[in-house]
Design a protein around this motif. Structure first.
Motif, PDB file in Angstrom:
ATOM      1  N   LYS A 706      44.277  66.638  27.805  1.00 44.71           N
ATOM      2  CA  LYS A 706      44.583  66.173  29.160  1.00 44.71           C
ATOM      3  C   LYS A 706      45.733  66.946  29.767  1.00 44.71           C
ATOM      4  O   LYS A 706      45.822  67.092  30.989  1.00 44.71           O
ATOM      5  N   SER A 755      26.517  66.887  33.942  1.00 43.57           N
ATOM      6  CA  SER A 755      27.639  65.957  33.776  1.00 43.57           C
ATOM      7  C   SER A 755      28.570  66.440  32.671  1.00 43.57           C
ATOM      8  O   SER A 755      28.267  67.393  31.932  1.00 43.57           O
ATOM      9  N   ARG A 756      29.705  65.728  32.531  1.00 45.81           N
ATOM     10  CA  ARG A 756      30.669  65.978  31.466  1.00 45.81           C
ATOM     11  C   ARG A 756      30.232  65.236  30.200  1.00 45.81           C
ATOM     12  O   ARG A 756      29.395  64.338  30.250  1.00 45.81           O
ATOM     13  N   ASN A 758      32.619  63.649  28.491  1.00 44.44           N
ATOM     14  CA  ASN A 758      33.496  62.479  28.560  1.00 44.44           C
ATOM     15  C   ASN A 758      34.428  62.641  29.755  1.00 44.44           C
ATOM     16  O   ASN A 758      34.426  63.672  30.436  1.00 44.44           O
ATOM     17  N   ASN A 759      35.220  61.633  30.034  1.00 47.00           N
ATOM     18  CA  ASN A 759      36.087  61.646  31.203  1.00 47.00           C
ATOM     19  C   ASN A 759      37.412  62.335  30.967  1.00 47.00           C
ATOM     20  O   ASN A 759      38.321  62.244  31.792  1.00 47.00           O
ATOM     21  N   ARG A 760      37.520  63.022  29.836  1.00 46.62           N
ATOM     22  CA  ARG A 760      38.767  63.746  29.549  1.00 46.62           C
ATOM     23  C   ARG A 760      38.776  65.119  30.199  1.00 46.62           C
ATOM     24  O   ARG A 760      39.788  65.807  30.158  1.00 46.62           O
ATOM     25  N   THR A 761      37.647  65.550  30.753  1.00 41.91           N
ATOM     26  CA  THR A 761      37.562  66.891  31.310  1.00 41.91           C
ATOM     27  C   THR A 761      37.204  66.827  32.793  1.00 41.91           C
ATOM     28  O   THR A 761      36.772  65.797  33.319  1.00 41.91           O
ATOM     29  N   THR A 762      37.363  67.949  33.447  1.00 46.47           N
ATOM     30  CA  THR A 762      36.935  68.126  34.836  1.00 46.47           C
ATOM     31  C   THR A 762      35.698  69.016  34.840  1.00 46.47           C
ATOM     32  O   THR A 762      35.704  70.087  34.203  1.00 46.47           O
ATOM     33  N   ASP A 851      27.643  62.470  42.658  1.00 44.77           N
ATOM     34  CA  ASP A 851      27.870  61.756  41.398  1.00 44.77           C
ATOM     35  C   ASP A 851      26.855  60.628  41.281  1.00 44.77           C
ATOM     36  O   ASP A 851      26.062  60.365  42.194  1.00 44.77           O
TER      37      ASP A 851
END
Length: 910
Positions: A706, A755-756, A758-762, A851
């Motif tokens: 992060k 998509s990613r 996980n939500n840790r990346t952009t 999204d």
């Protein structure tokens, strides 16, 4: 001159002095000779005597062989003749006249001496044809008429020949719809040649005969409209008004009565057209040309249709055509339907390979079904598949035969016994290939499913045809398959014939590349390349070919702002034993954004700003056996390197400088069963793919990842991406004409999602979806999947009512989800491999979403329009569409700002 004898006789008059003649001036009327002058004896005192012919001469001929004419007359030197009173002279005149070559035939007695007679046959030849002259006939029609009549220069002109030609000309125009065409003929002496004439045909075509009304009586169970639909070649004129039902008239004969025939009987002088037909003045007509030949075919189709509906005893009792009030043609038909029949019990005899229940299931006809002899025959043996014969032939029973026999009729029910002769299983002995002048034989042979030593299979034969067509090297309309059975030894030889077509492509184009501007492209694709012969100069034409490999090189540039290089090579049969498709590709592009910096809102770029992309790919595709062998699994490893310098186009957290690496594995499961590539008539295409980068974020502690900057996160980008495409091709009509043209419906659906992990990346801006445009004007050098939509420019919002024409916003990230639906109605104008041309009408609906929360599969942009496609061997695809974006229509402007012209070259936009 007085006629002294019946026309069946010829007058032969004795003349004692030279020059007295026996003649025939008309074929059927032979006049007596004029009173002779200077006779020593009265005519009545002449006694018949027998003479020997001493000599025969022929006079008056110019073109004909004299000895042949003497032979045709039946008179020969040395023959005995009776004169006067004998019939030899009458027979001679009749024989020569029967040749239809002469305008006059005469026989002279030149001399009689010592029991001998000297004869002279005087002939007047008919004139010879020198020129054909036409009046009221188009030049293109003249050539057809001359060919049909068989007339030729130098031909003897006879009345019979002229009348025959007149009849042919009338028939010719009658078939074109001119039923009242009048033809007259005249002869004109041609002074440029001896005994020559010119024949002129004067044609008054009149108006085309149109079918005003078709009246059908006697049909109690099938409506007029259904029967008329079967009459494809005989259609009524369309009109605004509906006529009441009247009894049709049945003229005693089709002679010229001098009155209009109508459904009311003969028109009486006291009744006007308006009285008989008050709606006469308000008709609206469309083309409905009457053609006698097509009408004859249509009558048979009406009865055939009755037979398919169970009325096997249906007959056409009588029919007639007659002039309508409007000067067109009315058609009256009377049918007798008879009883409607049904299938009863169906039993099988002679079958050993398959049991009765399986054969009955394939036949698909149950007790109580409407009787249909045509359907029964088709279910037993058909080229379309799904028949009993196909079941047998797929297991080698090439000599299979099924004979349906009626074994009982109970009222309206017919029982059948289907007698089967299975015959021996045929083994394929030889497979021969001819016509491949450029392509090596092993390239064709490896596509075949019919192999020597295996049992014959009709399905394998049809599949082999499809595989050869999908190579793209041959004219799909000219692929021949001919099984040659050898009954003596129970084998079969199969002959395949192909016709090579040009399939290498040269791309020379210029297009407007969106904000990049005018871009030129030079590309060449060799679709039948041969790598193994690269050092064999004798095979270069212009490059070595024949092994089915594909080599492509493409360069695009507009000078300083943009350039791109692409190279790819494909081997469809890696190793040569299995269908393992191996491909490698490389590409490199460079973009200088200074050329269009004014389009990026509020941006000021340095002179050394750029965006570079370099990529390479290697893939291997394997044909699967399960679920069926139409499936292919493709593994691909891809690498892209993106270099940015002062490039703030993406504007994602200030990402404008840096290097990003994209290493991914792409798995694709595809299934293709289309019958051919350029203009598919049937089959489908399905594709499901997943593209995955390594999940780098999972290899680092949460806190450390992060804290990384966007630049560091994007140094090795990560994502997961899914695509699904489905296409169906459905024939809407039966093949028409010798080239099997037909209407085809294409239905397609497409879906994409990135998509990613996980939500840790952009999620990076690379690999997303860009919607709208045509693929030429918005090709994405920044690695976007372009999904075109006809009728719309590139759009940047999910709102269908947003202004799609607005300039691209700064920091446009692209869509992460899209769906698209397509429906096309296609019809080929030419299936010639040198220029395949077809037209289409389309409906489209599509949209993109940023999204998952924004995703709404029913919020779509809609469009419709027309288009054309031209496939030229040297240049590939050339096409254009004119579309209307319904969601671009604004009040007050109508279609002014809602239409868009789309041009494509070399490829079909996705």
């Amino acid at each position: 001159m007085k006629k002294l004898f019946p026309k069946s006789l010829l007058a032969i008059v004795l003349c004692c002095s030279a020059g007295i003649r026996v003649s025939a001036q008309e074929r059927d009327t032979i006049p007596a000779a004029e009173q002779p002058v200077g006779l020593n004896l009265p005519l009545g005192n002449s006694q018949p005597q027998q003479y020997e012919i001493a000599d025969i001469v022929v006079s008056g001929t110019q073109y004909l062989d004299k000895s042949l004419l003497i032979s045709l007359s039946g008179l020969n030197v040395g023959d005995k003749v009776v004169y006067p009173g004998g019939d030899q002279f009458a027979k001679a005149i009749q024989a020569l006249w029967g040749q239809r070559l002469f305008a006059n035939v005469a026989i002279y007695v030149n001399k009689i001496e010592d029991g001998q007679i000297w004869l002279e046959i005087e002939l007047q030849e008919r004139p010879r044809l020198n020129k054909f002259l036409f009046k009221g006939v188009k030049k293109s029609e003249q050539e057809e008429i001359i060919k049909k009549t068989g007339m030729r220069k130098g031909q003897v002109v006879t009345e019979s020949m002229e009348q025959n030609a007149v009849g042919i000309i009338r028939k010719y125009y009658s078939e074109k719809g001119f039923r009242s065409a009048e033809v007259s003929v005249s002869e004109q002496t041609d002074s440029s040649q001896s005994n020559a004439t010119n024949v002129q045909f004067i044609v008054a075509k009149g108006n085309k005969a149109k079918v005003d009304n078709i009246y059908i009586v006697g049909n109690q169970n099938i409506s007029d409209s259904k029967l008329k639909k079967k009459m494809k070649g005989t259609k009524e004129r369309s009109r605004l008004t509906i006529y009441p039902d009247y009894e049709p008239v049945w003229p005693d004969s089709a002679d010229n009565r001098g009155d209009y025939w109508s459904t009311f009987g003969y028109l009486q002088p006291s009744r006007t057209l308006e009285e008989l037909d008050p709606y006469f003045r308000f008709k609206l007509f469309s083309s409905a040309k009457f053609n006698e030949n097509k009408y004859t075919e249509d009558k048979e189709k009406v009865i055939s249709f009755y037979n398919t509906q169970g009325y096997r005893d249906a007959v056409l009792l009588r029919d007639t055509t007659y002039k309508s009030l409007n000067g067109g043609v009315n058609v009256s038909m009377e049918v007798m339907e008879g009883k409607k029949y049904y299938f009863g019990k169906i039993t099988w005899k002679g079958n050993t390979r398959y049991n009765d229940s399986l054969l009955a299931k394939v036949l698909g006809i149950k007790e109580g079904d409407t009787y249909n002899q045509e359907m029964l025959q088709k279910r037993l043996l058909s080229s379309e598949g799904g028949d009993v014969g196909g079941l047998y032939m797929d297991y080698g029973y090439l000599f299979f035969h099924a004979d349906p026999v009626e074994v009982g009729i109970h009222g309206d029910t017919i029982d059948y016994e289907i007698r089967i002769s299975e015959g021996p299983q045929a083994t394929i002995k030889e497979v021969r290939i001819a016509g491949n002048e450029k392509t090596n034989e092993h390239v064709i042979r490896r596509e075949l499913r019919t192999l020597p030593g295996e049992k014959f299979s009709r399905t394998d034969l049809i599949r082999s045809n499809r595989e050869i067509a999908n190579l793209g090297f041959f004219n799909p309309e000219k692929i021949g398959m001919n099984p040659v059975p050898n009954i003596q030894d129970g084998t079969v030889d199969i002959d395949y014939t192909v016709e090579e077509k040009a399939n290498d492509q040269l791309e020379l184009s210029a297009g407007w590349g969106g904000y990049i501007g005018l871009t030129g492209t030079l590309g060449v694709t060799f679709n039948n390349f041969s790598l193994r012969n690269i050092f064999n100069k004798q095979t270069w034409d212009p490059l070595p070919s024949g092994d089915g490999q594909k080599l492509s090189v493409r360069i695009s540039s507009n000078g300083k702002a943009y350039r791109s290089y692409n190279f790819s090579f494909t081997e469809p049969w890696l190793g040569g034993k299995k269908r393992n498709q191996f491909s490698v590709s490389f590409y490199n592009s460079y973009q200088n954004p200074n050329a269009y910096s004014s389009y990026i809102y509020g941006s000021t770029l340095s002179n050394n700003a750029y965006f570079k992309v370099m990529g390479a790919s290697i893939s291997l595709g394997k044909q699967l056996k399960w679920p069926d062998d139409y499936f292919t699994l493709i593994y691909a490893v891809n690498y892209q390197r993106y270099s940015l310098k002062n490039y703030n186009y993406f504007n994602i957290a200030g990402y404008s400088n840096g290097i990003s690496n994209n290493i991914n594995l792409k798995l694709t499961l595809a299934r293709s069963s289309v019958d051919q590539q350029i203009f598919p008539r049937s089959g489908s295409n399905f594709m499901l793919s997943g593209q995955f980068t390594p999940p780098y974020s999972m290899f680092s502690p949460d806190k450390d990842f992060k804290l990384q900057s966007i630049k560091d996160q994007f140094s090795f980008i990560e994502y997961q991406k899914y695509r699904f495409n489905a296409e169906w091709y459905v024939p809407l009509s039966k093949p028409m004409g010798s080239d099997n043209k037909m209407f085809v419906m294409k239905i397609a659906a497409k879906f994409g999602y990135i998509s990613r992990y996980n939500n840790r990346t952009t999620l990076s801006p690379f690999g997303r979806f860009e919607l709208g445009g045509d693929g030429l004007s918005n090709f994405a050098i920044y690695d976007r999947d372009i999904v075109s939509q006809r009728g719309y420019p590139v759009y940047y919002s999910s709102d269908p009512r947003s202004n799609s024409e607005s300039s691209q916003p700064s920091g446009y990230e692209g869509f992460t989800i899209f769906n698209k639906y397509i429906m096309e109605l296609r019809y080929p104008f030419s299936l010639n491999p040198s220029s395949t041309i077809f037209g289409l009408a389309f409906l489209e609906a599509a949209n993109g979403y940023r999204d998952v929360q924004e995703y709404n599969p029913f919020k779509l942009r809609r469009s419709a329009g027309l288009g054309m496609r031209f496939y030229l061997p040297m240049f590939g695809l050339l096409g254009f569409d004119y579309g209307v974006g319904f969601d671009r229509i604004t009040s007050g402007n109508g279609l002014k700002d809602a239409t868009k012209f789309t041009f494509m070259l070399g490829f079909e936009p996705e």
